[in-house]
Design a protein around this motif. Sequence first.
Motif, short mmCIF file in Angstrom:
data_model
loop_
_atom_site.label_atom_id
_atom_site.label_comp_id
_atom_site.label_asym_id
_atom_site.label_seq_id
_atom_site.Cartn_x
_atom_site.Cartn_y
_atom_site.Cartn_z
N UNK A 1 0.73 -1.25 0.05
CA UNK A 1 0.03 0.09 0.12
C UNK A 1 0.86 1.24 0.14
N UNK A 2 1.78 1.19 0.75
CA UNK A 2 2.73 2.46 0.93
C UNK A 2 3.41 2.72 -0.49
N UNK A 3 4.03 1.64 -1.16
CA UNK A 3 4.55 1.86 -2.40
C UNK A 3 3.59 2.33 -3.42
N UNK A 4 2.32 1.79 -3.45
CA UNK A 4 1.25 2.26 -4.28
C UNK A 4 0.98 3.47 -4.12
N UNK A 5 0.86 3.81 -2.88
CA UNK A 5 0.60 5.55 -2.57
C UNK A 5 1.80 6.30 -3.03
N UNK A 6 2.84 5.78 -2.82
CA UNK A 6 4.24 6.55 -3.44
C UNK A 6 4.22 6.65 -4.89
N UNK A 7 3.80 5.55 -5.74
CA UNK A 7 3.69 5.73 -7.03
C UNK A 7 2.65 6.79 -7.42
N UNK A 8 1.38 6.54 -6.65
CA UNK A 8 0.23 7.58 -7.46
C UNK A 8 0.84 8.84 -7.11
N UNK A 9 1.31 9.28 -6.10
CA UNK A 9 1.70 10.59 -5.66
C UNK A 9 2.76 11.13 -6.65
N UNK A 10 3.58 10.18 -6.69
CA UNK A 10 4.92 10.69 -7.77
C UNK A 10 3.91 10.94 -9.07
N UNK A 11 3.07 10.26 -9.64
CA UNK A 11 2.47 10.62 -10.80
C UNK A 11 1.90 12.04 -10.83
N UNK A 12 1.13 12.17 -9.56
CA UNK A 12 0.51 13.59 -9.32
C UNK A 12 1.37 14.65 -9.35
N UNK A 13 2.55 14.48 -8.76
CA UNK A 13 3.59 15.49 -8.74
C UNK A 13 3.95 15.78 -10.12
N UNK A 14 4.42 14.66 -10.94
CA UNK A 14 4.62 14.97 -12.25
C UNK A 14 3.49 15.83 -13.18
N UNK A 15 2.28 15.28 -12.82
CA UNK A 15 1.15 15.97 -13.52
C UNK A 15 1.11 17.45 -13.06
N UNK A 16 1.20 17.60 -11.69
CA UNK A 16 1.41 19.03 -11.36
C UNK A 16 2.21 19.86 -11.97
N UNK A 17 3.36 19.36 -12.01
CA UNK A 17 4.34 20.19 -12.82
C UNK A 17 4.03 20.38 -14.12
N UNK A 18 3.56 19.75 -14.90
CA UNK A 18 2.93 19.85 -16.10
C UNK A 18 1.87 20.91 -16.36
N UNK A 19 0.89 20.86 -15.38
CA UNK A 19 -0.13 21.60 -15.52
C UNK A 19 0.32 22.94 -15.08
#
Length: 758
Positions: free
Chosen positions: A397-415
Amino acid sequence: MGSNSLFEYNQILNQLKTYTNIPQDLITSFRHFSLLIFRSDKQNKFSEPMLWIGMYIAFASLVCTLAMVADLVHGIRNRKLWFPCKYFTLNAASLSVIAVAVKLPMDLNNSMPGRMDQDAKIGSMAFVCTMMANLLPSLAAMDNKELLTNIIALGVLVITLVVNVCIQINTGLLSLYKHQEKLYETTAEAKDQSPYLYAYVHRYGIGATFYVGMLLMLLIIYACSSIAILKSKQILNSKYQEGHETTLKGLESAGSLTVDKLKQHVRNYWIMAGTSSPRFMTACAATTSASGVICACSAAISILMMHLTTGYLREYKSDYKGSMLVVFITQFIGALLGTIAPLFRCFADLSFNLSIKWTWNHINVFKVESYWTQKLCDWKHSSIPFSVSSRKSKIIIQNLVSIILSICIGFQKMVVVACKMIALIPIFFVICVLYCTRCWKWMKAIFSSGGIVLVNKPNQLDKFKDLRRFILTFQDDIELAERTLKGITKSVNRMIRKAQKQQPVNLMKLLEKCNGFKGVGEYDSLHATPLHTEDHLSCWSLTLVTLTTVAVSLPDIPKKIMDRLLSSVSEGLVYVTFVEETFNASDDYVSMQKAVKSLWLEVEVNHKWLGNELREHAPQVKTSKQILECFRDTAEIMITEVESLNICAISMHRTTMAILSYRTTIDELSQEELFSELSSMIADILAACLTNLPQVIAMKCHTDVIEKREESVRAAAQLLGETMQIINTLQDHQLPSLNKDELPFIDKWRAYLKHPFI
């Protein structure tokens, strides 16, 4: 067919039976259409209220438009051209009204065959884009819980709208002439003009697709802005606390608080609260600029659609009937007017807030500041907020949350990068305008001064250099333009001057009767024979209301003089309440102050005291002593277990007992003399209480709640402007030798005045 179409149809079938040359099987087959006609009649009956539903949609749209215009006017009047959201904010009420205003594009089943019907549906989507662009700065005024709740609610509304519109595009409900496409393709003219005809036939579907993209972009901007707001508030709050501590130390070392020192104090906090306001920073963010550009594009498409529909304004064929025209015009006007504020916010960070030097040296489209993603990073490196029994499950679960948030960080930067690229459109426009303006001023200065360019005076530069210490921003490389700093300073000075015109005239006349502060302890109610032995709380307002009640009850006093005293005390109680609410915040005092407010309303408006008519004593009650004794006896009877009545009755009993015991010659005292003494004592008590106003103003400048700081400083500036003359007048009086913490309490004053050398 009319409303009785089924009856008419049956009559026709019965008539057909009389003809021998018509087969009966054919007539029987016609009978099967009766059910369809019956359903059609019912559907027409159900559709009758749709006209009023359309008017309801128009009314909801008008409410939203008026709220946006109110924010526009408010920003212009207060010279805040970043247009803060004061009236049109994101909350449960506004979302409910918006949901009504966008009913047309939400409708999946109602056929919209007319061109005006289709344009009204598309216009509603443009109206939603405009409202979302206007609502964006209001996110900064919410706490974390409100922010999450409102973003989720808005997301549900927008996603539902987008899904419904996509369904309508797919089914052809938003392509009025889709069924005519083959007809156009078969004509010879269509073969030569196929691109034009394709756009013409599908213009509603194309327009709806554009608006779907804009709505999704705005929703993404909302989510990204919310994440940035969470972190920027922490940064701004930390810097504000540092500035507050520094300012507070300077204030404590400044000695007595004069009007000039209070002005400077309010000005400093005004700058800190204004520049560290999350609303201000949100309005200057790249996401807000991007939303303004999107809103402008939405308005441009809306104008184009209006141009294409000019000749078909009366072509409405849906069940909404003529209300479609009202909805279309209302929302079209709302979309145009609502575009003004978001469009000005595109230029807020340049033409009104940030310097040209900052613009050239620090603008970097591909630089994403840490506050945009810091909150997501914090969530990524924190543990999951729930317990998991299995260690392996916890790791997954911790790794899954970390992956999702990493994707969100990348998406945030793109936006953020995309928003900065969109914001380049107004940025380059403003840069050109600012440089042209500066060149014009420079050339004008050269010609007007004979080749000598004048510079600012050193004292003026030093003044603004000193004020720059109070500028708070969440980016250290931001340099606030001098014109903006001047504007902030002028705005607080303007507000103080405006408040000066609202100074309490009647209160000032009453304070002229102040003879030092001896009236505070002259009739010490705590030293009268108590009716009850328990400790008795007292406050400024309770004492004032009790004494005023006795004064205005004297029948020989002219009504004009009585009304003047009531007006003076009413004005004074406003500021007395400020003092008490600032320093007396315990539950006992709060209960007492509530009882006093209720009692004063009864005395001032109804001329009654706890239900008893003032100035209507028994026939034998004529002298001052008899009136006081009447109040004393009535108060003794009125003491009950009801807290509010008990507080007021005990205060009246103690006050009248104190006056009767203090004045040994009370029998010889006329009503006019008693009224004069009571008025003088009321003036002394008011003056003693209002000596605390400088402390109240200084304390009111600060609040720990970041969303309320601007309002708090504004209230302090308003209070300072209204009470400047009072503060100057009371500074001529010598205060008792009390500690600073004791001055706000009437009991401390009474104890000192009773025994000044203890």
